[in-house]
Design an enzyme around this catalytic site. Sequence first.
Site, PDB file in Angstrom:
ATOM      1  N   ILE A  47       0.749  -1.190  -0.139  1.00  0.00           N
ATOM      2  CA  ILE A  47      -0.120   0.108   0.134  1.00  0.00           C
ATOM      3  C   ILE A  47       0.981   1.182   0.054  1.00  0.00           C
ATOM      4  O   ILE A  47       1.659   1.397   0.912  1.00  0.00           O
ATOM      5  CB  ILE A  47      -0.868  -0.123   1.501  1.00  0.00           C
ATOM      6  CG1 ILE A  47      -1.795  -1.125   1.387  1.00  0.00           C
ATOM      7  CG2 ILE A  47      -1.957   1.102   1.112  1.00  0.00           C
ATOM      8  CD1 ILE A  47      -2.340  -1.413   2.639  1.00  0.00           C
ATOM      9  N   CYS A  57       4.768  -2.666   2.972  1.00  0.00           N
ATOM     10  CA  CYS A  57       5.176  -3.740   2.234  1.00  0.00           C
ATOM     11  C   CYS A  57       3.809  -4.725   2.542  1.00  0.00           C
ATOM     12  O   CYS A  57       3.367  -4.770   3.432  1.00  0.00           O
ATOM     13  CB  CYS A  57       6.387  -4.612   2.471  1.00  0.00           C
ATOM     14  SG  CYS A  57       7.787  -3.474   1.811  1.00  0.00           S
ATOM     15  N   GLU A  59       4.038  -7.985   2.961  1.00  0.00           N
ATOM     16  CA  GLU A  59       4.482  -8.599   4.219  1.00  0.00           C
ATOM     17  C   GLU A  59       4.222  -8.095   5.519  1.00  0.00           C
ATOM     18  O   GLU A  59       3.535  -8.520   6.394  1.00  0.00           O
ATOM     19  CB  GLU A  59       6.005  -9.214   4.348  1.00  0.00           C
ATOM     20  CG  GLU A  59       6.701  -9.912   3.235  1.00  0.00           C
ATOM     21  CD  GLU A  59       7.002  -9.021   1.955  1.00  0.00           C
ATOM     22  OE1 GLU A  59       6.534  -7.840   1.719  1.00  0.00           O
ATOM     23  OE2 GLU A  59       8.099  -9.361   1.372  1.00  0.00           O
TER      24      GLU A  59
HETATM   25  N1  THU Z   1       7.617  -4.210  -1.536  1.00  0.00           N
HETATM   26  C1  THU Z   1       6.946  -5.145  -0.942  1.00  0.00           C
HETATM   27  O1  THU Z   1       5.599  -5.199  -0.599  1.00  0.00           O
HETATM   28  N2  THU Z   1       7.703  -6.500  -0.511  1.00  0.00           N
HETATM   29  C2  THU Z   1       8.885  -6.545  -0.679  1.00  0.00           C
HETATM   30  O2  THU Z   1       9.249  -7.739  -0.253  1.00  0.00           O
HETATM   31  C3  THU Z   1       9.691  -5.553  -1.368  1.00  0.00           C
HETATM   32  C4  THU Z   1       9.036  -4.360  -1.777  1.00  0.00           C
HETATM   33  C5  THU Z   1       6.766  -3.124  -2.152  1.00  0.00           C
HETATM   34  C6  THU Z   1       7.187  -1.727  -1.569  1.00  0.00           C
HETATM   35  C7  THU Z   1       6.869  -0.752  -2.625  1.00  0.00           C
HETATM   36  O3  THU Z   1       5.448  -0.715  -2.650  1.00  0.00           O
HETATM   37  C8  THU Z   1       6.966  -1.798  -3.927  1.00  0.00           C
HETATM   38  O4  THU Z   1       7.173  -3.118  -3.602  1.00  0.00           O
HETATM   39  C9  THU Z   1       8.372  -1.135  -4.668  1.00  0.00           C
HETATM   40  O5  THU Z   1       9.528  -1.217  -3.632  1.00  0.00           O
END
Ligand code: THU
Length: 145
Positions: A47, A57, A59
């Site tokens: 988000i 993220c 996770e």
């Molecule tokens: N992101 C995640 O949601 N999980 C990860 O393990 C790596 C990065 C997201 C953060 C951001 O919204 C996008 O990916 C680009 O970095």
Amino acid sequence: MADKETAVMLIREAQKAREMAYVPYSHFRVGAALLTEEGRVYTGCNIENAAYGPSNCAERTAFFKAVSEGERSFRAIAVVGAGDTDQEKYAAPCGICRQVMAEFCRPEEFEIIIANMAGEYYTRTLGELLPDGFGPANLAGRPDV
Ligand code: THU
């Protein structure tokens, strides 16, 4: 270790959660599915935010949903990142998410299933992704903890 059937189920849930990603800035969709010790599944997506810093993220969304519902014990998480144009790509959890996992999970036991949109995957323990991590045990014994 989660058996293959469990891993496949978690990956499907993470792929579904990924569809809900709010990513107007990076256009990088991530989904996660977190399995509790009792067998419940909490999903999450990334988000993003116009101020960038407050972005969350996938996770951590899954962890915070679960912890806010009273969950404290976890077995595994599946993570699916990217894929719209590149079905083969993987995204391993970022450092901040690894630290959040370390708050609630035993490094040698908690399993991270890193999957792509084609359903292929590999697994790592939290200890492999965050060796010598700082966690609650470091603060144990302090009078105010
Ligand atoms: N992101 C995640 O949601 N999980 C990860 O393990 C790596 C990065 C997201 C953060 C951001 O919204 C996008 O990916 C680009 O970095």
